[in-house]
Scaffold this active site. Sequence first.
Site, PDB file in Angstrom:
ATOM      1  N   HIS A  64       0.864  -1.182   0.000  1.00 38.63           N
ATOM      2  CA  HIS A  64       0.000   0.000   0.000  1.00 38.63           C
ATOM      3  C   HIS A  64       0.898   1.228   0.000  1.00 38.63           C
ATOM      4  O   HIS A  64       1.553   1.522   1.004  1.00 38.63           O
ATOM      5  CB  HIS A  64      -0.926   0.009   1.217  1.00 38.63           C
ATOM      6  N   ASP A  66       1.084   5.059  -0.293  1.00 34.60           N
ATOM      7  CA  ASP A  66       0.408   6.350  -0.239  1.00 34.60           C
ATOM      8  C   ASP A  66       1.071   7.348  -1.177  1.00 34.60           C
ATOM      9  O   ASP A  66       2.296   7.523  -1.143  1.00 34.60           O
ATOM     10  CB  ASP A  66       0.456   6.914   1.183  1.00 34.60           C
ATOM     11  N   ASP A 188      -7.596   1.561   2.380  1.00 36.04           N
ATOM     12  CA  ASP A 188      -7.191   2.473   3.455  1.00 36.04           C
ATOM     13  C   ASP A 188      -8.136   3.637   3.708  1.00 36.04           C
ATOM     14  O   ASP A 188      -8.124   4.188   4.811  1.00 36.04           O
ATOM     15  CB  ASP A 188      -5.779   3.001   3.174  1.00 36.04           C
ATOM     16  N   HIS A 438      -6.179   9.752  -0.558  1.00 33.47           N
ATOM     17  CA  HIS A 438      -6.893   9.743   0.729  1.00 33.47           C
ATOM     18  C   HIS A 438      -6.076  10.323   1.882  1.00 33.47           C
ATOM     19  O   HIS A 438      -6.577  10.368   3.017  1.00 33.47           O
ATOM     20  CB  HIS A 438      -7.370   8.325   1.061  1.00 33.47           C
TER      21      HIS A 438
END
Length: 997
Positions: A64, A66, A188, A438
């Site tokens: 994951h 970001d 997430d 996000h």
Amino acid sequence: MICASFSNMAVRSQQLAAALLSLLGGVLCFPLGQETKQTPTCGYESCHATKPNMLNVHLVPHTHDDVGWLKTVDQYYYGDRNDIQHAGVQYILDSVVDQLLKNPDRRFIYVETAFFYRWWKQQSSSMQQTVKQLVNQGRLEFVNGGWCMSDEATTHYSAVIDQMTMGLRFLNETFGPCGRPRVAWHIDPFGHAREHASMFAQMGYDGFFFGRLDYQDRARRMTDREQELLWRASDSLTPPMADLFTGILPNGYNPPEGFCWDQSCDDPPIRDDPDLEDYNVHDVVKRFLIIANSQATVYKTNHIIMTMGSDFQYENANLWYKNLDKLIHYVNGQQANGSKVNVLYSTPSCYLQELHRANLTWALKTDDFFPYADDAHDFWTGYFTSRPALKRYERISNSNLQTCNQLEILAGPVSRKGPFGDGDSQTMKKAMAVAQHHDAVSGTEKQHVANDYARRLANGWQRCQVLVSNSLSALSGSSAKRIYCDNLNISVCPLTESSKKFSVNVYNPLARPVTWPVRLPVNGTSYVVSDAEGKSVDCQVVPVSTSTRDVRRNRGFAVNELLFQVQAPPLGFTTYSVSLLQDGPPPASTQHRTPTAIQNKFLRVTFDPDTGLLSSLSNLETKQTIKLTQNFYWYNASDGNNEQSNQPSGAYIFRPNSSTPFIISKTAKTESIQTPVVQEVRQWFAPWVSQVVRLYGDSRALELEWTVGPLPIDDVLGKEVITRLDTSIKTSEYFYTDSNGREMLQRKKDFRPTWNLFQSEPIAGNYYPINSRAFIKDDVDQLTVVTDRSQGGGSLQNGSLEIMLHRRLLYDDVRGVGEPLNESSSVFPEGLVVRGRLQLSLDRPPSAADAHRPLAQQEVLQPLLTFTDGDLHPNTRLQFSGLQAALPPAVHLLTLTQWDKDSVLLRLEHQFQSQESKVNSQPVTVNLQKMFSTLEVLGVSELNLSANQWKDDMTRFHWTPETDEKPLLKTFPDASVWEVTLRPMEIRTFLLRVSFR
């Protein structure tokens, strides 16, 4: 190259059709994707075999990544600033590709195209071929595929569609059909919006997986084995058009406890040499079987999924894969001893395929997954408002980008190379796409990362300004320099402050005419304003307010503002000339008293003369009146020292230490201005809170322009500032908020539609995201509030609506960001000042949408003002529309952007829900060939929402809800290939082959 047969295309004439048939062999080709020379075995065909009589455990290796959070997107990619967080995306992709090549059974999924695009550009052609082979064999699979994994609470649907289109287009053009993700993957984001699910369904995804949901919701779903469900994500679109199979992952997006083998983890590796110390295979297998069988009890089939990875993992992929290979080998080895557990490398799409093959019925959900709490006092509702200045800048940037995209089309190639230099929209598109992440527009990043997002948007707008200047020059015939004033909200524009004669070009990005109030900072006392036809326009000079002078901080020196209303044509511009009048009348004077009322021909607003506050609002057309008071309050933010919980308020979490907010002032000091153009009541509540109540001469909405900050923090507690509207409307604890700017959802205090709520936070637990509007209503009256950015809000008392405007906090909320939300800047070192506006409309409920739908779109896509000093050349074209006629009121032109040299991408949207308007909730037909004034439309083909599949080729898994209904998608054929019909809430996407007139 993907080609469409002429049965699905339209061409202008039989001669053109014949010519194209001759050239292309009967098809019209658009470059949608990469051709593959060999038959690929990707997607569902590449899945490993499962065993029908066993529990199949799908291991999904993933990372994951970001697109900015604790570090900037560049720092994350390169692995810079590891003193903040050890993470380097380029090394992850290097390492994963290397390890996939060592074992054809291994799988890996990748999500964030913004990072993959950077990495791909740096690879050699031989490495690119190797990666294409991995993709074609299904060993490397893309899921979700947008430029980023967007936030769901604070994003606007138009920007989400754009960023998804950008990412998916790159995958399509690079890898062809094997690059198209089958699964949406939002592991997430902190709560999940229904409109996102609707968009994903219309983009062609077969399913959707996420990691976070409310702890009470999860507990109930685990008990009832409803962690996999069918989400019906629209009240207006005919099922299954917006139906999306949705799965909730078992461990957020982390591996099971004890099974993390990344270099960032501390779990022991599998030690499988019995001759060496600490042999642990039996222990590992035993623990894994216990976890797998336990997980199976809360899911519905004999297939379960385990996410083997987490934040920025697989930088040394050998650690993961070496242990996963062993895990699969030793667990499956127990089948000879009677074990009924089968472990395999898998992907979300392969797991989804097995759920589909099970041919079961699934629980149906029709609401959303907000708000999200991970414990009794930990509601993630603060980020709905966090970093309100960034949220506003992102919204303005979206409007500027759409204007940039449109003018690139309307003016043609000269927009990119013209008298003002080389312009482009790509920089802005990428900056906006990254901003949807996000941890970007959500406001949950570190301060230096927020600064980086804003810098990217500013750089993108600079490049777009060149393109806009070139375009307006070409369309108007004037090469005069154009000036952009980006600080008009605080009355700063050097040109208008100093010039005695200038012109204002007003570009309207909406496909209908708009009337818009212009406020320009000036130092003269009287001006003459004339429109494009030379007619005089009513205008007024008023003094700049004290609050505006305070927030400018020497960035501008205007003492007055020039006000007038402009009327701009659809998808076009008009020009107003402004001249200083030497011996004209003085500016309007301010009255240091509270007026009894202000009104125009549509609205009447009354004030309490004793308090200076609003007291009522009337719609004079419909003859309705409500009591209305409005004031400002703050909640003291919890510092975490509480008997119930040690959870403080922070960037993510809203946790007031009391259910009763503190009133900032029971009275407001006021002054008023009343002119034919505008009436204003300027209110001061405290040195850090002020407001202007503003009613323009021909407006059906009341404007509340608020200015809040710097928030004082001398009491060592943070402040969370709200405005609250209290009315006589009998709401019965219901109120309504939009989902990502589109469909409205009903909310009820202390209630969740899918479980019996235990309410432990009476304020934060009743907050919801408001992206563009919220309303309260009863049978007679509806008060709608249109916002200028995403904010959080709720209705905590009957007849009231509160909206959080600003937050300043002194403690971190222990969710990873590692710093308090305590914003300041070089201009405001003592704390950030934020300005914004709310627009209020009062209507009868059956017709309220006729007012708030266009009002909200006008707030999102605002006219762009550019300025030219002195006299214009006499041959300058002063007015232009890119449309032959305005589109019908129900139709919104959502997207008009360049696709390639000869084609443009067009999205048309029906902006009304079914049954919300007697007039506009009806099908509407638009003729594509008769739409544009500067474009000849030669061919058309329809795409899915994300423009990565032909509409006719888009097929999705069919899922059956537990209800007995079996919805069948009704088809409504268009009247002709050129005449397309839009039904309520429908968005249709077209690729147009065009030539420039």
